[in-house]
Design a protein around this motif. Structure first.
Motif, mmCIF file in Angstrom:
data_model
loop_
_atom_site.group_PDB
_atom_site.id
_atom_site.type_symbol
_atom_site.label_atom_id
_atom_site.label_comp_id
_atom_site.label_asym_id
_atom_site.label_seq_id
_atom_site.Cartn_x
_atom_site.Cartn_y
_atom_site.Cartn_z
ATOM 1 N N LEU A 48 0.831 -1.203 0.000
ATOM 2 C CA LEU A 48 0.000 0.000 0.000
ATOM 3 C C LEU A 48 0.862 1.248 0.000
ATOM 4 O O LEU A 48 0.591 2.224 -0.703
ATOM 5 C CB LEU A 48 -0.918 0.015 1.239
ATOM 6 C CG LEU A 48 -2.115 -0.922 1.205
ATOM 7 C CD1 LEU A 48 -2.752 -0.997 2.591
ATOM 8 C CD2 LEU A 48 -3.141 -0.433 0.193
ATOM 9 N N VAL A 73 -5.118 -12.600 -0.143
ATOM 10 C CA VAL A 73 -5.063 -11.427 0.747
ATOM 11 C C VAL A 73 -5.768 -10.243 0.104
ATOM 12 O O VAL A 73 -6.564 -9.545 0.738
ATOM 13 C CB VAL A 73 -3.597 -11.071 1.088
ATOM 14 C CG1 VAL A 73 -3.519 -9.696 1.739
ATOM 15 C CG2 VAL A 73 -2.997 -12.128 1.995
ATOM 16 N N LEU A 76 -9.416 -10.726 0.272
ATOM 17 C CA LEU A 76 -9.904 -10.544 1.643
ATOM 18 C C LEU A 76 -10.079 -9.061 1.963
ATOM 19 O O LEU A 76 -11.040 -8.662 2.609
ATOM 20 C CB LEU A 76 -8.895 -11.180 2.612
ATOM 21 C CG LEU A 76 -9.262 -11.198 4.078
ATOM 22 C CD1 LEU A 76 -10.423 -12.133 4.336
ATOM 23 C CD2 LEU A 76 -8.062 -11.627 4.917
ATOM 24 N N CYS A 77 -9.154 -8.273 1.511
ATOM 25 C CA CYS A 77 -9.186 -6.851 1.856
ATOM 26 C C CYS A 77 -9.883 -6.012 0.795
ATOM 27 O O CYS A 77 -9.820 -4.790 0.842
ATOM 28 C CB CYS A 77 -7.771 -6.335 2.068
ATOM 29 S SG CYS A 77 -6.919 -7.207 3.373
ATOM 30 N N HIS A 78 -10.509 -6.684 -0.150
ATOM 31 C CA HIS A 78 -11.194 -5.977 -1.235
ATOM 32 C C HIS A 78 -10.261 -4.984 -1.920
ATOM 33 O O HIS A 78 -10.603 -3.830 -2.106
ATOM 34 C CB HIS A 78 -12.438 -5.255 -0.706
ATOM 35 C CG HIS A 78 -13.495 -6.197 -0.234
ATOM 36 N ND1 HIS A 78 -14.814 -6.083 -0.603
ATOM 37 C CD2 HIS A 78 -13.442 -7.275 0.563
ATOM 38 C CE1 HIS A 78 -15.522 -7.043 -0.031
ATOM 39 N NE2 HIS A 78 -14.704 -7.784 0.678
ATOM 40 N N LEU A 79 -9.062 -5.450 -2.221
ATOM 41 C CA LEU A 79 -8.087 -4.552 -2.813
ATOM 42 C C LEU A 79 -7.692 -4.984 -4.220
ATOM 43 O O LEU A 79 -6.835 -4.366 -4.838
ATOM 44 C CB LEU A 79 -6.818 -4.491 -1.941
ATOM 45 C CG LEU A 79 -6.919 -3.679 -0.651
ATOM 46 C CD1 LEU A 79 -5.693 -3.879 0.196
ATOM 47 C CD2 LEU A 79 -7.146 -2.209 -0.950
ATOM 48 N N LEU B 168 -4.774 -9.293 9.317
ATOM 49 C CA LEU B 168 -5.566 -10.057 8.341
ATOM 50 C C LEU B 168 -6.323 -11.198 9.002
ATOM 51 O O LEU B 168 -7.414 -11.562 8.564
ATOM 52 C CB LEU B 168 -4.652 -10.606 7.236
ATOM 53 C CG LEU B 168 -3.900 -9.547 6.422
ATOM 54 C CD1 LEU B 168 -3.063 -10.224 5.353
ATOM 55 C CD2 LEU B 168 -4.873 -8.567 5.793
ATOM 56 N N LEU B 171 -9.691 -10.235 10.123
ATOM 57 C CA LEU B 171 -10.610 -10.134 9.006
ATOM 58 C C LEU B 171 -11.120 -11.536 8.643
ATOM 59 O O LEU B 171 -12.312 -11.735 8.405
ATOM 60 C CB LEU B 171 -9.854 -9.529 7.821
ATOM 61 C CG LEU B 171 -10.624 -8.618 6.891
ATOM 62 C CD1 LEU B 171 -11.404 -7.579 7.669
ATOM 63 C CD2 LEU B 171 -9.673 -7.942 5.927
ATOM 64 N N ARG B 172 -10.193 -12.500 8.641
ATOM 65 C CA ARG B 172 -10.579 -13.876 8.307
ATOM 66 C C ARG B 172 -11.573 -14.405 9.339
ATOM 67 O O ARG B 172 -12.554 -15.040 9.011
ATOM 68 C CB ARG B 172 -9.356 -14.797 8.268
ATOM 69 C CG ARG B 172 -8.465 -14.494 7.096
ATOM 70 C CD ARG B 172 -7.487 -15.616 6.810
ATOM 71 N NE ARG B 172 -6.577 -15.190 5.760
ATOM 72 C CZ ARG B 172 -5.351 -14.713 5.994
ATOM 73 N NH1 ARG B 172 -4.879 -14.661 7.218
ATOM 74 N NH2 ARG B 172 -4.588 -14.308 4.993
ATOM 75 N N ARG B 182 -18.295 -5.625 2.627
ATOM 76 C CA ARG B 182 -17.362 -4.701 1.998
ATOM 77 C C ARG B 182 -16.256 -4.387 3.008
ATOM 78 O O ARG B 182 -16.518 -4.215 4.197
ATOM 79 C CB ARG B 182 -18.112 -3.409 1.626
ATOM 80 C CG ARG B 182 -17.284 -2.388 0.919
ATOM 81 C CD ARG B 182 -17.269 -2.617 -0.596
ATOM 82 N NE ARG B 182 -16.337 -1.668 -1.188
ATOM 83 C CZ ARG B 182 -15.191 -2.036 -1.784
ATOM 84 N NH1 ARG B 182 -14.875 -3.281 -1.902
ATOM 85 N NH2 ARG B 182 -14.384 -1.121 -2.290
ATOM 86 N N VAL B 183 -15.035 -4.317 2.539
ATOM 87 C CA VAL B 183 -13.927 -3.910 3.396
ATOM 88 C C VAL B 183 -13.248 -2.731 2.739
ATOM 89 O O VAL B 183 -13.012 -2.758 1.533
ATOM 90 C CB VAL B 183 -12.877 -5.033 3.530
ATOM 91 C CG1 VAL B 183 -11.718 -4.549 4.384
ATOM 92 C CG2 VAL B 183 -13.493 -6.262 4.125
ATOM 93 N N VAL B 184 -12.994 -1.717 3.492
ATOM 94 C CA VAL B 184 -12.122 -0.671 2.982
ATOM 95 C C VAL B 184 -10.844 -0.764 3.794
ATOM 96 O O VAL B 184 -10.861 -0.623 5.010
ATOM 97 C CB VAL B 184 -12.758 0.721 3.128
ATOM 98 C CG1 VAL B 184 -11.774 1.786 2.698
ATOM 99 C CG2 VAL B 184 -14.028 0.790 2.303
ATOM 100 N N THR B 185 -9.753 -1.078 3.132
ATOM 101 C CA THR B 185 -8.492 -1.194 3.839
ATOM 102 C C THR B 185 -7.904 0.202 3.977
ATOM 103 O O THR B 185 -7.774 0.918 2.986
ATOM 104 C CB THR B 185 -7.528 -2.091 3.048
ATOM 105 O OG1 THR B 185 -8.187 -3.330 2.849
ATOM 106 C CG2 THR B 185 -6.251 -2.303 3.814
ATOM 107 N N LEU B 190 -0.285 5.261 7.292
ATOM 108 C CA LEU B 190 1.069 4.945 6.835
ATOM 109 C C LEU B 190 1.861 6.237 6.757
ATOM 110 O O LEU B 190 1.432 7.187 6.111
ATOM 111 C CB LEU B 190 1.003 4.299 5.445
ATOM 112 C CG LEU B 190 0.703 2.802 5.370
ATOM 113 C CD1 LEU B 190 0.380 2.409 3.941
ATOM 114 C CD2 LEU B 190 1.848 1.975 5.900
ATOM 115 N N PHE B 205 -9.147 -1.176 9.160
ATOM 116 C CA PHE B 205 -10.197 -1.577 8.234
ATOM 117 C C PHE B 205 -11.504 -0.906 8.603
ATOM 118 O O PHE B 205 -11.810 -0.706 9.777
ATOM 119 C CB PHE B 205 -10.429 -3.095 8.294
ATOM 120 C CG PHE B 205 -9.250 -3.914 7.872
ATOM 121 C CD1 PHE B 205 -8.816 -3.902 6.550
ATOM 122 C CD2 PHE B 205 -8.575 -4.703 8.785
ATOM 123 C CE1 PHE B 205 -7.719 -4.663 6.159
ATOM 124 C CE2 PHE B 205 -7.486 -5.461 8.407
ATOM 125 C CZ PHE B 205 -7.056 -5.442 7.084
#
Lengths: 87, 703
Positions: A48, A73, A76-79, B168, B171-172, B182-185, B190, B205
């Motif tokens: 990212l 991955v 999972l993170c909708h990326l 992660l 999330l799992r 829906r996930v917004v990472t 950062l 998340f």
């Protein structure tokens, strides 16, 4: 560029040190993650960060290939869309 | 499972309690100054915050009721409704109901009783009179079955990876609880590339989760990182308003979070737009919005300046600081034995710092008495209404500080005294007017520091105590003999168990249960209580308490080879006992101090200590309970600051010694309780006089 190691917390520092110098160049990356056997949050945030920095510098980050682990991955993170993954 | 949730919930409960208390104060103030903008704003803020936080915990009954109250308050703030006695009484009732709701719903985690709901319906009807006709937004808690969409917002702590966790995996796991829509990472935390530490975690998340589990189950998923992450869980029926509130609280992050909410589908752009455009029916005028936003940040800045600390941790800190003092005193005396100048200098710097450390640790436990006093405004208001009397409560010295532990324990005794004064002290208006006094009675709570203790006074301008009735009652109970006791003793008889002079027993007081309990409570805090009364003019109850139960600043003296600590605050001066006059002074029992008679107490005899009389003796002049006394001691050893080590229960009945302390060289010094000592002497003295025996001032009783 090709990443051969795993992208996890165990290799993150090493990988980051390798990447950092190149992030400021406005040069687009094509990243091959086909051989990444494992990826966790630390690997993900590095990805990212790289993308954000490159975009800021006017370049792009493209994943040209990725392993099932990486795909999972990103899923999972909708990326998945964010990284324009192409097989 | 509840235990996990409890941590955050406890904070909510404590905060809500404080907010409601503040709201009550402001409401009472409002009664005097109906249009005070500050108070209106703070009342509104309290209701608003309670509603918001209760929403975060999914405490629907609270949210729903608080919403109605907030609505009326909003109109009050905007001047669409005027504050009057009736409305304030109603709002006070609502305040009570809210705290009852919090007690039931948040503390006991159960549904409100039918009775409470009836009461609520009644309150709602009354509130509706002040509301604009608006469709009821709030709905009662619905047990909707099946899957519902939750929204979770989580930011992980930077040490996640180092603790062996992977964001992660959470999330799992959530994926197993239900369906992640829906996930917004979120990588907005950062840092810039150069500052990034690849081994720190910056991830978060925003998740929209479809599941049929309850909030506790979802929260449990994050149990392992609870202390190390920022987690918000929004119940399925979270209103746009609540999201907006949340965003407002999140400050700088709001744009990001708002965007994430929209991308998750948990809220629409429409929902998140500023209230004056959408849902809010009563749109405040633009300047009002501006001030309220300003207030909000001010209020938040205020809360951020405090952190909650567990009382026992503070206790431990104080204990340790106390041990440090002893240890550093030991080091200092070693240094001076060796005559090592640099070492002495170093240890004295350490000692100075340690003292400061202890002072600030102790200061953390000091709180102003004002909060306790203010609680009585409501009591006075309610009880005077009940009794048909007009009573005003004046408060002074609210900023006087004392130990938190004492504050907590003084509330009940004070409450009893206040009720007692209102019930029996202050007369009904007609009687007052007939006696030439203003119809409105006055109660005055006062606090001040006086020679190492805090004095709390409760003054009323009522009828005063009826001496004859106390005496009759005391005779009836066989508490006094044929001889009339002294004024002071007579008044203090009302602290005897089962003593009540009231002719009528009301539901407030008069049963004779209480005053003795009050006295016992005060005594157990190492305090004293005294009564003064002027017939027809009122009564004063004076409570004297030590500032803190933990610490003492004293003058170390030596008597017959033993160390004793005299609390420094009562010490007035030290003088030398005139050489060669010991026997004369001993016999006379007093000395001429600049033309004043100073009674002398020879500690050696008073404490029945053995050993030869020292060649030179000193007099420590102390003052307590309004009485100057000279303590005759052998040697003055200087100032000594120490943590009080309580005496074991074995010595509980010991009068005149309040504790012990360990000196730098490891010896034990006893701490003298001067007021108790003097009181004891005066009592002995008056008994002495009554029996008219011998010399009054020297008593040979061993304590």
């Amino acid at each position: 560029m090709k990443v051969r190691a795993e992208m996890t917390i165990y290799s993150a520092a090493e990988l980051a040190a390798l990447w950092m110098p190149w992030l400021t160049d406005a040069q687009s990356w094509q990243l091959d993650l086909a051989e990444v056997a494992e990826m966790d949050g630390a690997g993900l945030q590095l990805l990212l960060l790289a993308q954000r920095e490159l975009t800021a510098a006017g370049a792009t980050l493209q994943l040209v290939a990725h392993s099932p682990a990486v795909a999972q991955v990103l899923e999972l993170c909708h990326l998945s869309e964010t990284f324009h993954a192409s097989h | 499972m509840n235990i996990d949730l409890d941590q955050a919930l406890q904070t909510f409960i404590a905060e809500a309690g404080e907010l409601l208390q503040g709201m009550e104060q402001s409401l009472l103030q409002l009664e005097n100054v109906p249009a005070d903008a500050d108070h209106l704003a703070s009342i509104f803020r309290a209701a608003h915050t309670i509603k918001g936080s209760a929403g975060l915990f999914g405490l629907e009954p609270i949210v729903s009721f608080a919403h109605v109250v907030e609505d009326v308050l909003d109109r009050l703030r905007d001047g669409q409704v005027q504050a009057n006695r009736a409305l304030i009484a109603l709002l006070l009732d609502c305040n009570d109901h809210l705290s009852a709701l919090i007690d039931v719903v948040a503390v006991r985690r159960s549904a409100p009783t039918a009775q409470a709901l009836d009461h609520e319906t009644e309150l709602r009807t009354r509130l509706d009179g002040y509301r604009q006709s608006e469709p009821s937004v709030a709905s009662p808690a619905e047990p909707a079955p099946g899957q519902q969409a939750w929204h979770l917002s989580v930011r992980f702590g930077t040490d996640m990876f180092r603790n062996g966790m992977d964001p992660l995996s959470f999330l799992r796991y959530l994926g197993t609880l239900g369906e992640i829509v829906r996930v917004v990472t979120c990588g907005e935390q950062l840092p810039a590339a150069g500052q990034m530490n690849a081994e720190s975690c910056y991830l978060g998340f925003e998740i929209r989760l479809l599941c049929d589990k309850d909030e506790a189950t979802i929260a449990e998923a994050f149990e392992f990182v609870r202390d190390d992450c920022r987690l918000f869980i929004f119940a399925p029926n979270t209103s746009p308003h609540q999201y907006r509130q949340w965003l407002q609280k999140m400050g700088d992050e709001a744009p990001w979070l708002g965007d994430a909410l929209i991308r998750c589908g948990s809220a629409t752009a429409e929902d998140l737009r500023e209230p004056d455009a959408s849902a809010e029916v009563t749109a405040p005028a633009p300047p009002a919005t501006a001030t309220s936003a300003g207030d909000k940040t001010a209020g938040e800045a205020k809360t951020q300046r405090f952190i909650r600390v567990r009382a026992d941790q503070l206790e431990t800190l104080i204990d340790l600081a106390g041990e440090l003092i002893t240890a550093s005193a030991g080091a200092q005396s070693l240094a001076s034995e060796r005559a090592d100048e640099p070492l002495m200098e170093a240890t004295s710097v350490v000692a100075g710092l340690v003292e400061q450390l202890l002072d600030s640790a102790l200061a953390m436990r000091m709180v102003p008495i004002g909060d306790t006093f203010n609680r009585f405004q409501r009591v006075v208001r309610d009880v005077s209404g009940e009794l048909g009397k007009d009573i005003e409560l004046l408060i002074s010295g609210a900023e006087t500080e004392l130990d938190k532990a004492l504050v907590e324990q003084i509330g009940d005794p004070l409450m009893h005294l206040v009720r007692n004064a209102m019930d029996h002290g202050i007369e009904a208006p007609e009687i007052r007017i007939a006696a030439g006094k203003p119809a409105r009675g006055t109660l005055h709570l006062n606090a001040f520091h006086d020679s190492g203790s805090i004095v709390l006074e409760l003054l009323d301008d009522g009828a005063g105590l009826n001496r004859q009735r106390i005496l009759d009652k005391a005779r009836e109970r066989g508490l006094v003999g044929a001889m009339d006791p002294a004024e002071h003793e007579l008044l203090n008889l009302i602290f005897e168990p089962g003593f009540s002079t009231a002719e009528t027993v009301t539901n407030l007081s008069g049963r004779g249960v209480g005053m003795d309990v009050v006295k016992r409570n005060i005594t157990s805090l190492r305090g004293t209580i005294d009564l003064f009364s002027q017939p027809g003019q009122g009564t004063t109850v004076r409570i004297r308490l030590p500032l803190t139960l933990a610490m003492i600043n004293g003058l170390l003296v030596e008597v017959a080879g033993g160390g004793f600590v005299v609390p420094l605050d009562v010490v007035h001066e030290c003088i030398e006992l005139p050489h060669g006059q010991r026997d004369l002074l001993h016999e006379r029992g007093h000395i001429d101090l600049r033309g004043e008679v100073l009674p002398l107490v020879f500690l050696r005899e008073q404490l029945a200590l053995e050993g030869p009389v020292a060649r030179r003796e000193n007099i420590v002049v102390v003052k307590a309970q309004g009485q100057m006394v000279g303590l005759v001691v052998d040697r003055l050893m200087g100032e000594h600051q120490t943590v009080i080590k309580p005496l074991g229960p074995l010595f509980g009945t010991l009068r005149g010694i309040s504790g012990s302390s360990i000196l730098g060289n490891g010896n034990v010094a006893l701490i003298l309780d001067i007021p108790a000592l003097i009181k004891h002497l005066i009592e002995q003295d008056s008994q002495y006089r009554l029996r008219s025996l011998g010399h009054p001032s020297i008593t040979h009783n061993a304590i």
